[in-house]
Scaffold this motif. Structure first.
Motif, PDB file in Angstrom:
ATOM      1  N   GLY A 174      12.954   1.696   1.959  1.00  0.00           N
ATOM      2  CA  GLY A 174      12.459   3.335   0.376  1.00  0.00           C
ATOM      3  C   GLY A 174      13.623   2.274  -0.550  1.00  0.00           C
ATOM      4  N   THR A 175      14.706   1.490  -0.246  1.00  0.00           N
ATOM      5  CA  THR A 175      15.973   0.961  -1.130  1.00  0.00           C
ATOM      6  C   THR A 175      14.853   0.140  -2.257  1.00  0.00           C
ATOM      7  OG1 THR A 175      17.263   1.115   0.402  1.00  0.00           O
ATOM      8  CG2 THR A 175      18.137  -0.786  -1.316  1.00  0.00           C
ATOM      9  N   ALA A 176      14.286  -0.765  -1.177  1.00  0.00           N
ATOM     10  CA  ALA A 176      14.010  -1.669  -1.832  1.00  0.00           C
ATOM     11  C   ALA A 176      12.350  -2.598  -1.324  1.00  0.00           C
ATOM     12  CB  ALA A 176      14.649  -3.429  -3.055  1.00  0.00           C
ATOM     13  N   LYS A 177      10.882  -3.172  -2.265  1.00  0.00           N
ATOM     14  CA  LYS A 177       9.818  -3.715  -1.599  1.00  0.00           C
ATOM     15  C   LYS A 177      10.621  -4.952  -2.003  1.00  0.00           C
ATOM     16  CE  LYS A 177       6.933   0.491  -3.045  1.00  0.00           C
ATOM     17  NZ  LYS A 177       5.873   0.199  -3.853  1.00  0.00           N
ATOM     18  N   GLY A 178      10.809  -5.637  -2.660  1.00  0.00           N
ATOM     19  CA  GLY A 178      11.038  -7.203  -2.556  1.00  0.00           C
ATOM     20  C   GLY A 178      12.180  -7.788  -3.064  1.00  0.00           C
ATOM     21  N   PRO A 179      12.481  -8.243  -3.408  1.00  0.00           N
ATOM     22  CA  PRO A 179      12.943  -9.431  -4.626  1.00  0.00           C
ATOM     23  C   PRO A 179      13.093  -8.724  -6.140  1.00  0.00           C
ATOM     24  CG  PRO A 179      12.415 -11.154  -3.622  1.00  0.00           C
ATOM     25  CD  PRO A 179      11.923 -10.085  -2.764  1.00  0.00           C
ATOM     26  N   GLU A 180      12.249  -8.287  -6.352  1.00  0.00           N
ATOM     27  CA  GLU A 180      11.733  -8.237  -7.196  1.00  0.00           C
ATOM     28  C   GLU A 180      12.888  -6.657  -8.241  1.00  0.00           C
ATOM     29  OE1 GLU A 180       8.266  -6.450  -5.315  1.00  0.00           O
ATOM     30  OE2 GLU A 180       9.293  -8.268  -5.373  1.00  0.00           O
ATOM     31  N   ASP A 181      12.905  -6.178  -6.971  1.00  0.00           N
ATOM     32  CA  ASP A 181      13.332  -4.667  -7.344  1.00  0.00           C
ATOM     33  C   ASP A 181      14.751  -4.829  -6.810  1.00  0.00           C
ATOM     34  OD1 ASP A 181      10.971  -3.374  -7.695  1.00  0.00           O
ATOM     35  OD2 ASP A 181      10.913  -3.315  -5.633  1.00  0.00           O
ATOM     36  N   PHE A 182      15.316  -6.137  -7.116  1.00  0.00           N
ATOM     37  CA  PHE A 182      16.963  -6.672  -6.413  1.00  0.00           C
ATOM     38  C   PHE A 182      17.967  -6.610  -7.760  1.00  0.00           C
ATOM     39  CE2 PHE A 182      15.864  -8.907  -2.800  1.00  0.00           C
ATOM     40  CZ  PHE A 182      15.238  -8.333  -1.895  1.00  0.00           C
TER      41      PHE A 182
END
Length: 282
Positions: free
Chosen positions: A99-107
Protein backbone atom coordinates in the motif's frame (compact mmCIF):
# COMPACT_ATOMS: atom_id res chain seq x y z
CA UNK A 1 52.59 -10.93 -15.79
CA UNK A 2 48.84 -10.52 -16.10
CA UNK A 3 47.49 -9.16 -12.79
CA UNK A 4 43.97 -10.36 -11.98
CA UNK A 5 41.61 -9.48 -9.12
CA UNK A 6 39.48 -12.26 -7.64
CA UNK A 7 36.76 -11.94 -4.94
CA UNK A 8 38.24 -12.93 -1.57
CA UNK A 9 34.90 -13.75 0.07
CA UNK A 10 31.15 -13.74 -0.45
CA UNK A 11 28.94 -15.60 -2.90
CA UNK A 12 31.24 -14.98 -5.87
CA UNK A 13 34.48 -16.15 -4.27
CA UNK A 14 34.17 -19.94 -4.34
CA UNK A 15 32.58 -20.09 -7.81
CA UNK A 16 35.21 -17.75 -9.28
CA UNK A 17 38.09 -19.80 -7.88
CA UNK A 18 36.46 -23.03 -9.10
CA UNK A 19 36.18 -21.65 -12.63
CA UNK A 20 39.78 -20.45 -12.60
CA UNK A 21 40.92 -23.86 -11.40
CA UNK A 22 38.98 -25.52 -14.24
CA UNK A 23 40.70 -23.12 -16.63
CA UNK A 24 44.08 -24.46 -15.46
CA UNK A 25 45.16 -21.69 -13.11
CA UNK A 26 46.70 -22.10 -9.68
CA UNK A 27 44.44 -20.94 -6.84
CA UNK A 28 45.00 -20.26 -3.17
CA UNK A 29 44.85 -23.13 -0.69
CA UNK A 30 43.96 -21.02 2.35
CA UNK A 31 41.67 -18.02 2.75
CA UNK A 32 44.53 -16.10 4.39
CA UNK A 33 46.46 -15.94 1.12
CA UNK A 34 46.02 -12.54 -0.50
CA UNK A 35 48.27 -13.04 -3.52
CA UNK A 36 48.95 -16.18 -5.56
CA UNK A 37 51.65 -16.32 -8.21
CA UNK A 38 51.15 -18.68 -11.17
CA UNK A 39 54.41 -18.35 -13.14
CA UNK A 40 53.65 -21.26 -15.48
CA UNK A 41 50.64 -19.35 -16.83
CA UNK A 42 52.14 -15.87 -16.47
CA UNK A 43 49.42 -14.71 -14.04
CA UNK A 44 49.33 -13.13 -10.59
CA UNK A 45 46.05 -13.31 -8.65
CA UNK A 46 45.05 -10.74 -6.01
CA UNK A 47 42.20 -11.66 -3.63
CA UNK A 48 40.26 -8.49 -2.83
CA UNK A 49 36.92 -7.35 -1.42
CA UNK A 50 34.38 -7.74 -4.24
CA UNK A 51 33.26 -4.11 -3.87
CA UNK A 52 36.83 -2.85 -4.36
CA UNK A 53 37.74 -4.84 -7.46
CA UNK A 54 36.30 -2.39 -10.01
CA UNK A 55 38.23 0.47 -8.37
CA UNK A 56 41.54 -1.38 -8.56
CA UNK A 57 40.98 -2.39 -12.18
CA UNK A 58 39.91 1.12 -13.19
CA UNK A 59 43.09 2.53 -11.64
CA UNK A 60 45.20 0.42 -13.98
CA UNK A 61 47.02 -1.27 -11.09
CA UNK A 62 45.37 -4.55 -12.06
CA UNK A 63 44.66 -5.69 -15.60
CA UNK A 64 41.49 -7.73 -15.16
CA UNK A 65 38.98 -8.46 -12.42
CA UNK A 66 36.13 -10.81 -11.63
CA UNK A 67 33.24 -9.16 -9.79
CA UNK A 68 29.48 -8.73 -9.93
CA UNK A 69 27.83 -6.58 -12.58
CA UNK A 70 25.94 -4.82 -9.78
CA UNK A 71 29.18 -4.01 -7.95
CA UNK A 72 30.78 -2.69 -11.14
CA UNK A 73 27.87 -0.38 -11.91
CA UNK A 74 27.47 0.74 -8.31
CA UNK A 75 31.15 1.69 -8.05
CA UNK A 76 30.96 4.20 -10.90
CA UNK A 77 34.52 3.14 -11.76
CA UNK A 78 35.97 3.63 -15.22
CA UNK A 79 35.84 -0.07 -16.04
CA UNK A 80 33.80 -2.19 -18.45
CA UNK A 81 32.31 -5.67 -18.57
CA UNK A 82 33.94 -7.92 -21.17
CA UNK A 83 32.65 -11.43 -20.38
CA UNK A 84 29.62 -12.69 -18.39
CA UNK A 85 30.44 -15.83 -16.39
CA UNK A 86 27.03 -17.43 -15.87
CA UNK A 87 27.15 -17.69 -12.06
CA UNK A 88 26.30 -15.48 -9.11
CA UNK A 89 23.04 -14.39 -10.71
CA UNK A 90 20.79 -12.02 -8.79
CA UNK A 91 17.98 -9.54 -9.37
CA UNK A 92 17.98 -6.06 -7.83
CA UNK A 93 14.51 -4.69 -6.97
CA UNK A 94 12.51 -2.22 -4.90
CA UNK A 95 10.35 -3.37 -1.97
CA UNK A 96 8.11 -1.72 0.61
CA UNK A 97 5.11 -2.30 2.86
CA UNK A 98 1.90 -3.14 0.99
CA UNK A 99 0.00 0.00 0.00
CA UNK A 100 2.97 2.37 0.22
CA UNK A 101 3.75 2.57 -3.50
CA UNK A 102 3.16 0.66 -6.71
CA UNK A 103 6.44 1.56 -8.35
CA UNK A 104 9.11 4.25 -8.79
CA UNK A 105 6.54 6.72 -10.11
CA UNK A 106 5.23 6.97 -6.52
CA UNK A 107 8.64 7.53 -4.85
CA UNK A 108 8.71 11.34 -5.04
CA UNK A 109 9.62 12.79 -1.65
CA UNK A 110 10.35 9.37 -0.14
CA UNK A 111 13.61 7.93 1.19
CA UNK A 112 15.10 4.74 -0.21
CA UNK A 113 17.53 2.63 1.82
CA UNK A 114 20.06 0.48 -0.02
CA UNK A 115 23.61 -0.85 -0.02
CA UNK A 116 23.90 0.13 -3.69
CA UNK A 117 23.27 3.86 -3.71
CA UNK A 118 25.12 4.36 -7.00
CA UNK A 119 22.75 2.06 -8.88
CA UNK A 120 19.64 3.43 -7.20
CA UNK A 121 20.59 7.10 -7.65
CA UNK A 122 21.27 6.50 -11.35
CA UNK A 123 17.99 4.61 -11.81
CA UNK A 124 15.98 7.37 -10.11
CA UNK A 125 17.70 10.05 -12.19
CA UNK A 126 16.90 8.15 -15.40
CA UNK A 127 13.25 7.96 -14.31
CA UNK A 128 13.19 11.66 -13.37
CA UNK A 129 12.18 10.87 -9.77
CA UNK A 130 13.04 13.22 -6.90
CA UNK A 131 13.70 10.89 -3.96
CA UNK A 132 16.40 10.61 -1.30
CA UNK A 133 18.82 7.67 -1.07
CA UNK A 134 20.40 6.57 2.22
CA UNK A 135 23.27 4.08 2.34
CA UNK A 136 23.12 1.08 4.67
CA UNK A 137 25.49 -1.89 4.80
CA UNK A 138 23.35 -5.00 4.91
CA UNK A 139 20.01 -5.88 6.53
CA UNK A 140 18.19 -3.07 4.73
CA UNK A 141 14.83 -4.78 5.43
CA UNK A 142 14.80 -3.25 8.93
CA UNK A 143 15.15 0.29 7.57
CA UNK A 144 11.40 0.57 7.01
CA UNK A 145 10.50 -0.88 10.40
CA UNK A 146 12.83 1.59 12.13
CA UNK A 147 11.54 4.55 10.13
CA UNK A 148 14.79 5.24 8.28
CA UNK A 149 13.16 4.85 4.87
CA UNK A 150 9.84 4.10 3.20
CA UNK A 151 11.38 2.01 0.39
CA UNK A 152 14.33 -0.37 0.17
CA UNK A 153 16.31 -1.52 -2.87
CA UNK A 154 18.14 -4.80 -2.55
CA UNK A 155 19.08 -8.10 -4.15
CA UNK A 156 16.04 -10.38 -4.31
CA UNK A 157 16.36 -14.14 -4.78
CA UNK A 158 13.27 -15.97 -3.49
CA UNK A 159 11.73 -12.97 -1.71
CA UNK A 160 11.27 -14.99 1.50
CA UNK A 161 13.20 -12.60 3.74
CA UNK A 162 11.17 -9.67 2.39
CA UNK A 163 7.88 -11.43 3.07
CA UNK A 164 9.05 -12.34 6.57
CA UNK A 165 9.67 -8.62 7.14
CA UNK A 166 6.16 -7.75 5.91
CA UNK A 167 7.40 -6.29 2.63
CA UNK A 168 6.50 -6.85 -1.01
CA UNK A 169 8.46 -6.41 -4.23
CA UNK A 170 7.21 -3.55 -6.42
CA UNK A 171 7.94 -2.29 -9.92
CA UNK A 172 10.15 -3.82 -12.57
CA UNK A 173 13.65 -5.14 -11.76
CA UNK A 174 16.26 -2.41 -11.52
CA UNK A 175 19.06 -4.69 -12.64
CA UNK A 176 19.84 -8.33 -13.35
CA UNK A 177 23.36 -9.17 -12.23
CA UNK A 178 25.86 -12.01 -12.48
CA UNK A 179 29.61 -12.50 -12.17
CA UNK A 180 31.53 -10.78 -14.97
CA UNK A 181 35.09 -10.21 -16.12
CA UNK A 182 36.02 -6.53 -16.27
CA UNK A 183 38.86 -4.37 -17.53
CA UNK A 184 39.72 -0.66 -17.43
CA UNK A 185 38.00 1.55 -19.99
CA UNK A 186 40.43 2.15 -22.82
CA UNK A 187 42.63 -0.84 -21.99
CA UNK A 188 44.28 -2.69 -24.87
CA UNK A 189 41.58 -5.10 -26.07
CA UNK A 190 44.18 -7.06 -28.08
CA UNK A 191 46.50 -7.80 -25.13
CA UNK A 192 47.64 -11.39 -25.92
CA UNK A 193 47.77 -12.45 -22.26
CA UNK A 194 44.29 -11.08 -21.59
CA UNK A 195 42.93 -12.73 -24.74
CA UNK A 196 44.35 -16.09 -23.67
CA UNK A 197 42.77 -15.69 -20.22
CA UNK A 198 39.38 -14.94 -21.78
CA UNK A 199 39.66 -17.90 -24.16
CA UNK A 200 40.28 -20.20 -21.23
CA UNK A 201 37.23 -18.95 -19.35
CA UNK A 202 35.11 -19.16 -22.49
CA UNK A 203 36.33 -22.74 -22.86
CA UNK A 204 35.11 -23.52 -19.35
CA UNK A 205 31.72 -21.95 -20.07
CA UNK A 206 31.30 -24.04 -23.21
CA UNK A 207 32.52 -27.20 -21.49
CA UNK A 208 29.93 -26.69 -18.76
CA UNK A 209 27.15 -26.09 -21.27
CA UNK A 210 27.76 -28.98 -23.67
CA UNK A 211 28.34 -32.73 -23.62
CA UNK A 212 29.90 -34.94 -26.26
CA UNK A 213 27.38 -37.38 -27.75
CA UNK A 214 28.33 -40.56 -29.62
CA UNK A 215 25.93 -43.00 -31.28
CA UNK A 216 25.56 -45.56 -34.04
CA UNK A 217 23.01 -44.98 -36.77
CA UNK A 218 21.74 -46.63 -39.95
CA UNK A 219 23.02 -44.76 -43.00
CA UNK A 220 19.51 -44.22 -44.36
CA UNK A 221 18.58 -42.36 -41.14
CA UNK A 222 21.73 -40.25 -41.03
CA UNK A 223 20.28 -36.99 -42.35
CA UNK A 224 17.49 -37.02 -39.76
CA UNK A 225 19.96 -37.91 -37.02
CA UNK A 226 22.35 -35.10 -38.00
CA UNK A 227 19.41 -32.67 -37.87
CA UNK A 228 19.10 -33.60 -34.19
CA UNK A 229 22.86 -33.32 -33.53
CA UNK A 230 24.29 -30.69 -35.89
CA UNK A 231 27.26 -30.02 -33.60
CA UNK A 232 29.10 -26.69 -33.63
CA UNK A 233 30.56 -26.93 -37.14
CA UNK A 234 29.23 -30.34 -38.20
CA UNK A 235 29.29 -33.80 -36.63
CA UNK A 236 32.08 -36.32 -37.13
CA UNK A 237 30.81 -39.33 -39.10
CA UNK A 238 32.73 -42.59 -39.54
CA UNK A 239 31.70 -45.84 -41.27
CA UNK A 240 31.33 -48.93 -39.07
CA UNK A 241 32.49 -52.46 -39.89
CA UNK A 242 28.86 -53.55 -40.24
CA UNK A 243 27.72 -52.36 -43.67
CA UNK A 244 25.02 -49.71 -43.65
CA UNK A 245 25.93 -48.34 -40.20
CA UNK A 246 27.86 -45.18 -39.26
CA UNK A 247 29.20 -43.77 -36.01
CA UNK A 248 28.36 -40.15 -35.22
CA UNK A 249 29.99 -37.80 -32.72
CA UNK A 250 28.79 -34.24 -31.97
CA UNK A 251 28.64 -31.66 -29.17
CA UNK A 252 25.09 -31.07 -27.94
CA UNK A 253 23.68 -28.68 -25.29
CA UNK A 254 23.80 -30.43 -21.91
CA UNK A 255 20.29 -29.30 -20.96
CA UNK A 256 18.85 -30.92 -24.11
CA UNK A 257 20.92 -34.12 -24.03
CA UNK A 258 18.27 -36.44 -22.56
CA UNK A 259 15.60 -35.32 -25.03
CA UNK A 260 18.01 -35.73 -27.95
CA UNK A 261 18.92 -39.24 -26.75
CA UNK A 262 15.22 -40.16 -26.68
CA UNK A 263 14.68 -38.79 -30.20
CA UNK A 264 17.72 -40.61 -31.55
CA UNK A 265 16.58 -43.89 -30.02
CA UNK A 266 13.16 -43.51 -31.61
CA UNK A 267 14.94 -42.91 -34.91
CA UNK A 268 16.77 -46.24 -34.56
CA UNK A 269 20.12 -45.03 -33.26
CA UNK A 270 21.84 -47.29 -30.75
CA UNK A 271 24.87 -47.24 -28.40
CA UNK A 272 24.03 -43.63 -27.53
CA UNK A 273 26.57 -42.24 -25.07
CA UNK A 274 27.25 -38.85 -23.51
CA UNK A 275 30.51 -37.76 -21.90
CA UNK A 276 31.46 -34.60 -20.04
CA UNK A 277 33.73 -32.02 -21.62
CA UNK A 278 36.44 -30.69 -19.29
CA UNK A 279 37.93 -28.03 -21.54
CA UNK A 280 37.69 -26.77 -25.09
CA UNK A 281 38.65 -24.03 -27.53
CA UNK A 282 36.20 -22.93 -30.21
Amino acid sequence: MLRIAVPNKGSLSGAASAMLHEAGYRQRKESKELVVLDPENGVEFFYLRPKDIAIYVASGKLDIGITGRDLLLDSGASAEEILPLNFGRSTFRYATRPGTAKGPEDFTGMTIATSYEGIVAKHLAEQGIDASVVHLDGAVETAIQLGVAQIIADVVETGTSLRNAGLEVIGEPILTSEAVVIRRNGADAENPQAQQFLRRLQGVLVARSYVMMDYDCRAEHLERAVALTPGLESPTISPLHNEGWVAVRAMVPAKEAQRIMDDLYELGARAILTTSIHACRL
